[in-house]
Write an enzyme that holds these catalytic residues in place. Structure first.
Site, short mmCIF file in Angstrom:
data_model
loop_
_atom_site.label_atom_id
_atom_site.label_comp_id
_atom_site.label_asym_id
_atom_site.label_seq_id
_atom_site.Cartn_x
_atom_site.Cartn_y
_atom_site.Cartn_z
N TYR A 115 0.84 -1.20 0.00
CA TYR A 115 0.00 0.00 0.00
C TYR A 115 0.88 1.26 0.00
O TYR A 115 1.84 1.33 0.76
CB TYR A 115 -0.89 0.04 1.23
CG TYR A 115 -1.82 -1.14 1.40
CD1 TYR A 115 -2.15 -1.96 0.32
CD2 TYR A 115 -2.37 -1.44 2.64
CE1 TYR A 115 -3.00 -3.03 0.48
CE2 TYR A 115 -3.23 -2.51 2.81
CZ TYR A 115 -3.54 -3.31 1.73
OH TYR A 115 -4.39 -4.37 1.89
N GLU A 162 -18.24 1.19 22.37
CA GLU A 162 -19.29 1.45 21.38
C GLU A 162 -19.80 2.88 21.43
O GLU A 162 -20.57 3.30 20.55
CB GLU A 162 -20.42 0.45 21.56
CG GLU A 162 -20.02 -0.96 21.17
CD GLU A 162 -21.11 -1.98 21.39
OE1 GLU A 162 -21.14 -3.00 20.65
OE2 GLU A 162 -21.95 -1.78 22.30
#
Length: 395
Positions: free
Chosen positions: A299, A373
């Protein structure tokens, strides 16, 4: 922003349930069949134009605003890692040896949440938004982004700019990290082989010890960084695996090694390969051994467009508060969102994912890492606010 927060709160329970389902049922790169089917089903329920099987198991949803304008791409990755989960969460992975240890389940849930909210604001959106759910981000050197680009995600309609976010345990929930210019490393992979001649360990002079030669190669490779790279620049050469030898009393005739190169300073992309080849061949020759290298381009660096990064920063400060934004340095990790950033102006953001009460902050790819979360509504809010404001500004 009260209206936006209300919209997010109404869907949050559903989005978290999706995240937990994906976390319990992780799939490795190039195998994200069930995850992509779930994503496509959710997007279709929003009456978006949905394309499946894009560059593998990639999914694209297109939201067309009621007003003309440019096209913004929002990207999330979906694949998990070959790691045995040890978090003890009630929704831990049910698949042995596979875990969402890099937060791609969080990314997928956030982008689905953003799609749900933005679909309700169609009358206020100028242009189009492409929701891109990408497979195989963890599968360097190819990765899923390039395959999706080859399949046409930057065309029809042509993408003008793109955004992506990634959870970051080193930031707290409510914080978003930004940097301008290069923000990840060029991430390459290499395979080395040193070949000698076997013989009896009691008579090393009759053989050519590939283990000794390989040890010298490993040490000498580090002189590339310390003596051939400008000390103001940044390059990493790491060998992570070495295999060789047959028995305790046999001179080893072959050693194989695998490793990675991380380049944080543009300009060394071609030089590093040449330096490694010179060192490897020279050191091996000095031992009477033979050296081979297979270097795989991975990458490239993610380059955050300076102008777009400044706009993103201004919008996030206005909509989410000055304390939200944290200036962060370039990372040594690799990321295939880089292929998109090479084609269109892009911004790659870091989303704080640790609770302030966390006793131990664990890194990505750790078998015990837990993402709070609470970062999910923050991520949704950021993507929705940025999408609407950027498209209005560029109308």
């Amino acid at each position: 922003m009260e209206e936006l927060e209300k919209q997010i709160s109404e869907i949050l329970e559903h989005i978290i349930s999706i995240r937990r389902h994906i976390h319990q049922n992780p799939e490795l790169g190039y195998e994200e069949k069930a995850t992509s089917e779930l994503v496509a089903k959710e997007l279709k329920s929003l009456c978006l134009k949905v394309e499946e099987g894009v560059g593998g198991y990639g999914v694209v949803g297109i939201l067309e605003g009621d007003r003309p304008g440019k096209t913004l791409l929002l990207r999330a990755d979906m694949d998990a890692l070959p790691i045995e989960e040890e978090t003890g969460l009630p929704f831990s992975s049910k698949v042995a040896g596979i875990m969402h240890a890099c937060g791609h389940d969080i990314h997928t849930a956030i982008l689905l949440g953003a799609a749900k909210v933005l679909s309700k604001y169609k009358d206020r959106i100028c242009g189009q938004i492409k929701f891109v759910f990408q497979p195989a981000e963890e599968c360097s050197p190819q990765g899923g982004a390039k395959a999706m680009i080859d399949a046409g995600i930057l065309k029809n309609p042509k993408v003008d700019y793109s955004l992506a976010l990634h959870v970051m345990p080193q930031l707290y929930v409510g914080e978003i990290g930004l940097c301008s210019g290069p923000c990840t490393a060029k991430s390459d992979r290499f395979f080395l082989k040193v070949t000698g001649k076997s013989g009896h360990a009691s008579a090393p002079h009759q053989g050519i010890d590939a283990l000794v030669a390989a040890a010298d190669v490993i040490s000498s490779m580090q002189t590339i960084v310390s003596r051939r790279i400008d000390p103001r620049d940044s390059v990493v050469i790491s060998i992570g695996k070495i295999t060789g030898g047959q028995r305790y009393n046999v001179i080893c005739d072959k050693v194989e090694m695998e490793g990675t190169v991380r380049i944080m300073t543009p300009g060394y992309e071609d030089e590093i390969k040449e330096y490694m080849n010179q060192v490897g061949k020279g050191v091996a020759y000095g031992h009477g051994a033979f050296f081979e290298m297979n270097y795989l381009e991975g990458y490239p660096m993610v380059i955050n467009d300076a102008r777009l990064t400044q706009k993103v920063k201004e919008i996030l400060i206005e909509k989410m508060g000055k304390d939200t934004i944290k200036d962060i340095p370039q990372e040594t990790s690799g990321e295939d969102f880089s292929f998109i950033s090479q084609e269109v102006p892009s911004v790659y953001m870091k989303l704080g994912s640790s609770s302030r009460n966390t006793k131990e902050i664990l890194p990505l790819h750790n078998s015990r890492v837990i993402f709070d979360e609470g970062c999910i509504p923050i991520g949704i809010k950021a993507l929705v606010a940025l999408s609407m404001e950027l498209l209005q500004q560029e109308e």
